[in-house]
Design a protein around this motif. Structure first.
Motif, PDB file in Angstrom:
ATOM      1  N   ARG A  77       0.816  -1.223   0.000  1.00 46.92           N
ATOM      2  CA  ARG A  77       0.000   0.000   0.000  1.00 46.92           C
ATOM      3  C   ARG A  77       0.850   1.274   0.000  1.00 46.92           C
ATOM      4  N   VAL A  78       2.152   1.144   0.059  1.00 46.81           N
ATOM      5  CA  VAL A  78       2.995   2.316   0.212  1.00 46.81           C
ATOM      6  C   VAL A  78       3.198   3.033  -1.128  1.00 46.81           C
ATOM      7  N   ASP A  79       3.234   4.356  -1.074  1.00 47.57           N
ATOM      8  CA  ASP A  79       3.566   5.172  -2.234  1.00 47.57           C
ATOM      9  C   ASP A  79       5.089   5.293  -2.270  1.00 47.57           C
ATOM     10  N   ARG A 116       7.046   6.894  -4.022  1.00 48.09           N
ATOM     11  CA  ARG A 116       7.591   8.236  -4.240  1.00 48.09           C
ATOM     12  C   ARG A 116       7.494   9.097  -2.988  1.00 48.09           C
ATOM     13  N   ASP A 117       6.882   8.578  -1.970  1.00 48.90           N
ATOM     14  CA  ASP A 117       6.751   9.293  -0.690  1.00 48.90           C
ATOM     15  C   ASP A 117       7.764   8.693   0.276  1.00 48.90           C
ATOM     16  N   ALA A 167       6.557   7.640   3.683  1.00 49.60           N
ATOM     17  CA  ALA A 167       5.760   6.410   3.678  1.00 49.60           C
ATOM     18  C   ALA A 167       6.657   5.178   3.593  1.00 49.60           C
TER      19      ALA A 167
END
Length: 215
Positions: free
Chosen positions: A198-200, A202-203, A206
């Motif tokens: 579920r992690v982004d 590019r963040d 996160a």
């Protein structure tokens, strides 16, 4: 010849690398290597559109660069982040501490082709369409950070003027040091970490929370 893999290729390899081999996931770890480049140590491309920095020329801390990239072409997820203050128009870190690459910036400024003459009609460029892309590629032993311009440096009387403008730099200073953070996640660890689904990517914050990365 060394293989240079783009971020897109890395993602394709990663998504296709999940297998059923028995791997002791507890022995896997995320590699984090910080790189600091002297902004003057780039190699310009013959066409004047690209400035390339080589990971082997950077000051590094954290995991050894060679260890981090040892299996980078075999499916591991390879991400590169840049100090957000180097690409922020305000010089602030309001969007976190690290910004994911690749990214593109636009520059709206007059760049003087002749440093001894301010007359725009004498070859100067109103750079309202000047774009700079910050990109990277890698192989199993090295990392390449590229600054790519939408116009060639040959358009300027001083070829260095273009890259002095578009290199990542803090608002209050000129080109000095470029700070990057390399994160390499083994493919087996990525696919067995439920939070990673579920992690982004590019963040950075996160990814940091999902894999316990440093600040």
């Amino acid at each position: 010849m060394l293989r240079r893999l783009s971020l897109l290729a890395a993602l394709v390899l990663t998504l296709g690398a999940c297998d059923s081999n028995d791997v002791d996931d507890t022995a896997l770890e995320v590699f984090v290597t910080d790189l600091r480049f002297d902004a003057r140590t780039f190699d310009p491309s013959p066409d004047g559109l690209r400035a390339t920095f080589y990971g082997g020329n950077a000051q590094t801390s954290g995991d050894a660069l060679g260890d981090a990239l040892a299996t980078a072409g075999d499916g591991d997820l390879v991400m590169l982040y840049i100090d957000v203050e180097l690409v922020s128009l305000t010089g602030g870190a309001e969007n976190g501490t690290w910004a994911a690459l690749p990214l593109t910036r636009g520059f709206n400024d007059i760049v003087f082709g002749d440093t001894n003459d301010d007359d725009v009609s004498d070859g100067d460029i109103l750079a309202t369409t000047l774009l700079a892309s910050y990109e990277y590629s890698f192989d199993n032993g090295n990392l390449y950070f590229d600054v790519v311009s939408s116009i060639p440096s040959s358009r300027f009387a001083d070829p260095n003027a273009l890259f002095n403008l578009i290199l990542p730099q803090r608002v209050e200073d000129g080109p000095d040091q470029i700070d990057l953070r390399l994160v390499v996640i083994p493919d087996e660890l990525f696919f067995t970490n439920q939070a990673a689904a579920r992690v982004d990517l590019r963040d950075y914050e996160a990814v940091q929370a999902a894999f316990g990365l440093p600040d």
